[in-house]
Scaffold this motif. Sequence first.
Motif, PDB file in Angstrom:
ATOM      1  N   LEU A 170       0.719  -1.156   0.045  1.00  0.00           N
ATOM      2  CA  LEU A 170      -0.031  -0.057  -0.112  1.00  0.00           C
ATOM      3  C   LEU A 170       1.247   1.178  -0.197  1.00  0.00           C
ATOM      4  N   SER A 171       0.447   2.458  -0.467  1.00  0.00           N
ATOM      5  CA  SER A 171       0.917   3.590  -0.391  1.00  0.00           C
ATOM      6  C   SER A 171       0.112   4.701   0.405  1.00  0.00           C
ATOM      7  N   ILE A 172       0.580   5.747   1.009  1.00  0.00           N
ATOM      8  CA  ILE A 172      -0.128   6.865   1.424  1.00  0.00           C
ATOM      9  C   ILE A 172       0.226   7.970   0.423  1.00  0.00           C
ATOM     10  N   LYS A 173      -0.890   8.686   0.089  1.00  0.00           N
ATOM     11  CA  LYS A 173      -0.521   9.816  -0.777  1.00  0.00           C
ATOM     12  C   LYS A 173      -1.131  11.159  -0.060  1.00  0.00           C
ATOM     13  N   SER A 174      -0.263  12.053   0.043  1.00  0.00           N
ATOM     14  CA  SER A 174      -0.746  13.411   0.726  1.00  0.00           C
ATOM     15  C   SER A 174      -1.603  13.163   2.233  1.00  0.00           C
ATOM     16  N   PHE A 275       4.539   7.008   8.858  1.00  0.00           N
ATOM     17  CA  PHE A 275       3.445   6.997  10.012  1.00  0.00           C
ATOM     18  C   PHE A 275       2.060   6.766   9.605  1.00  0.00           C
ATOM     19  N   VAL A 276       1.330   6.040   9.693  1.00  0.00           N
ATOM     20  CA  VAL A 276      -0.131   5.769   9.035  1.00  0.00           C
ATOM     21  C   VAL A 276      -1.168   5.756  10.120  1.00  0.00           C
ATOM     22  N   THR A 277      -2.090   6.512   9.758  1.00  0.00           N
ATOM     23  CA  THR A 277      -2.952   6.847  10.749  1.00  0.00           C
ATOM     24  C   THR A 277      -4.170   6.210  10.179  1.00  0.00           C
ATOM     25  N   PRO A 278      -5.386   5.818  11.042  1.00  0.00           N
ATOM     26  CA  PRO A 278      -6.781   5.173  10.474  1.00  0.00           C
ATOM     27  C   PRO A 278      -7.224   6.104   9.443  1.00  0.00           C
ATOM     28  N   GLY A 279      -7.104   7.221   9.550  1.00  0.00           N
ATOM     29  CA  GLY A 279      -7.818   8.223   8.613  1.00  0.00           C
ATOM     30  C   GLY A 279      -6.898   8.132   7.180  1.00  0.00           C
ATOM     31  N   ASP A 280      -5.800   7.761   7.142  1.00  0.00           N
ATOM     32  CA  ASP A 280      -4.982   7.601   6.216  1.00  0.00           C
ATOM     33  C   ASP A 280      -5.380   6.548   5.172  1.00  0.00           C
ATOM     34  N   LEU A 281      -5.930   5.511   5.994  1.00  0.00           N
ATOM     35  CA  LEU A 281      -6.293   4.170   5.329  1.00  0.00           C
ATOM     36  C   LEU A 281      -7.674   4.298   4.744  1.00  0.00           C
ATOM     37  N   LEU A 282      -8.277   5.264   5.261  1.00  0.00           N
ATOM     38  CA  LEU A 282      -9.600   5.832   4.633  1.00  0.00           C
ATOM     39  C   LEU A 282      -9.540   6.405   3.546  1.00  0.00           C
ATOM     40  N   ARG A 283      -8.690   7.619   3.636  1.00  0.00           N
ATOM     41  CA  ARG A 283      -8.918   8.693   2.652  1.00  0.00           C
ATOM     42  C   ARG A 283      -7.562   8.755   1.610  1.00  0.00           C
ATOM     43  N   HIS A 284      -6.601   8.298   2.166  1.00  0.00           N
ATOM     44  CA  HIS A 284      -5.234   8.699   1.449  1.00  0.00           C
ATOM     45  C   HIS A 284      -4.604   7.448   0.843  1.00  0.00           C
ATOM     46  N   CYS A 285      -5.220   6.240   0.707  1.00  0.00           N
ATOM     47  CA  CYS A 285      -4.544   5.192   0.307  1.00  0.00           C
ATOM     48  C   CYS A 285      -4.924   4.682  -1.062  1.00  0.00           C
ATOM     49  N   PRO A 286      -4.477   5.025  -2.287  1.00  0.00           N
ATOM     50  CA  PRO A 286      -5.013   4.848  -3.591  1.00  0.00           C
ATOM     51  C   PRO A 286      -5.339   3.361  -3.800  1.00  0.00           C
ATOM     52  N   GLU A 287      -4.446   2.380  -3.112  1.00  0.00           N
ATOM     53  CA  GLU A 287      -4.795   0.880  -3.492  1.00  0.00           C
ATOM     54  C   GLU A 287      -5.938   0.323  -2.877  1.00  0.00           C
ATOM     55  N   LEU A 288      -6.548   0.957  -1.983  1.00  0.00           N
ATOM     56  CA  LEU A 288      -7.796   0.613  -1.230  1.00  0.00           C
ATOM     57  C   LEU A 288      -9.220   1.402  -1.743  1.00  0.00           C
ATOM     58  N   ARG A 289     -10.205   0.666  -1.769  1.00  0.00           N
ATOM     59  CA  ARG A 289     -11.767   1.283  -2.061  1.00  0.00           C
ATOM     60  C   ARG A 289     -12.502   1.070  -0.661  1.00  0.00           C
ATOM     61  N   HIS A 290     -13.412   1.910  -0.652  1.00  0.00           N
ATOM     62  CA  HIS A 290     -14.503   1.719   0.269  1.00  0.00           C
ATOM     63  C   HIS A 290     -15.505   0.799  -0.081  1.00  0.00           C
ATOM     64  N   ILE A 291     -15.860  -0.384   0.309  1.00  0.00           N
ATOM     65  CA  ILE A 291     -16.822  -1.363  -0.345  1.00  0.00           C
ATOM     66  C   ILE A 291     -18.014  -1.115   0.362  1.00  0.00           C
ATOM     67  N   GLY A 292     -18.118  -0.715   1.723  1.00  0.00           N
ATOM     68  CA  GLY A 292     -19.143  -0.542   2.378  1.00  0.00           C
ATOM     69  C   GLY A 292     -19.167  -0.323   3.924  1.00  0.00           C
ATOM     70  N   ASP A 293     -20.197  -0.117   4.699  1.00  0.00           N
ATOM     71  CA  ASP A 293     -20.121  -0.012   6.128  1.00  0.00           C
ATOM     72  C   ASP A 293     -20.935  -1.021   6.868  1.00  0.00           C
ATOM     73  N   ILE A 294     -20.562  -1.288   7.895  1.00  0.00           N
ATOM     74  CA  ILE A 294     -21.508  -2.546   8.851  1.00  0.00           C
ATOM     75  C   ILE A 294     -21.529  -1.586  10.062  1.00  0.00           C
ATOM     76  N   LYS A 295     -22.883  -1.583  10.567  1.00  0.00           N
ATOM     77  CA  LYS A 295     -23.078  -0.933  11.807  1.00  0.00           C
ATOM     78  C   LYS A 295     -24.122  -1.818  12.599  1.00  0.00           C
ATOM     79  N   LEU A 296     -23.746  -2.539  13.818  1.00  0.00           N
ATOM     80  CA  LEU A 296     -24.348  -3.402  14.410  1.00  0.00           C
ATOM     81  C   LEU A 296     -24.804  -2.590  15.820  1.00  0.00           C
ATOM     82  N   LYS A 297     -26.149  -2.720  15.978  1.00  0.00           N
ATOM     83  CA  LYS A 297     -26.538  -2.044  17.354  1.00  0.00           C
ATOM     84  C   LYS A 297     -25.924  -2.959  18.779  1.00  0.00           C
TER      85      LYS A 297
END
Length: 297
Positions: A170-174, A275-297
């Motif tokens: 993976l890579s982190i861009k900006s 240094f990689v933050t959770p936010g970087d993996l969400l927004r700044h990693c071009p090799e990853l795509r967001h495929i959906g969310d899970i929310k359990l009560k």
Amino acid sequence: MHVRDLNAGDILLFSPEEGSWISKAITWLTDAPVSHAAMTYQIPTKLVEETPPAVRIAEATMRFPGRTVHVMRLNKPIDDFKPVMDVAARYLNGEAPYAMNNLYLVGMLLIYKKFTPSDTTQKIILRILKRLTEKLLDAINQHKYPDKHPMVCSQFVFECYQEAGKAYQLSIKSGNLQSDNTRSSLLHKAFKHKRQQTLLGALQSEKATDEELAQELYKAMNDETLLASGTVSDELLDAIHDFAQTLHGVSQQVDLDKADPKQGIAILQAQSAMFVTPGDLLRHCPELRHIGDIKLK
């Protein structure tokens, strides 16, 4: 999205934990809606995560309730995630990096973030760094050394991919902490600072809990004066040198009197570029795509 839709190696990014000031501080410092990272391990209902006291396996359904989990997946087709699972297994089998509590992630963000904190915020950062230094000092005194430098949750996930081979890297861009602005980080200021005095060996235990420290920090950071330019106190810069010295002692497996603050600063500088933050993996990693969310009560 449902838990059963997860694949091995999916990266799981958690929204802030309800009632946790540490989680809130992490999201504020990273300007992202996530504060923790984990990874699906072998089967959809299992996850692997870096959390004190060590890397562990947990039931996904036990960790998900009450939080939104953003699911990230490699954006290219790969059928076999065994190399990534093998790296995670190696960490699980006694080679895990040194695990600090979540306040460690907050402390690292404060050191690396390019901003000039207000006087009030600086005083709280000082107390947080003293707490983290005390924890590292305990490890030195008890000769409990890690096999690697301390690692936060998102860095652990990132490293599992990096060490699995070129196809998975993976890579982190900006990234959030890589943004180019006119401000300097506390680490940069500490690098140019000559330590005036050290409190190592005479640290007094902080009475506030980690959550209480994070609460004070979060409230102070929301003060408008945070964005005002100013100076950083010598005491805070000294504390960064103290922290760096203990970090060098832990990482090199040497006693405190043989640890070097300059070498510790060098370690922190080297880590800051990776240094990689959770936010970087969400927004700044071009090799990853967001495929959906899970929310359990």
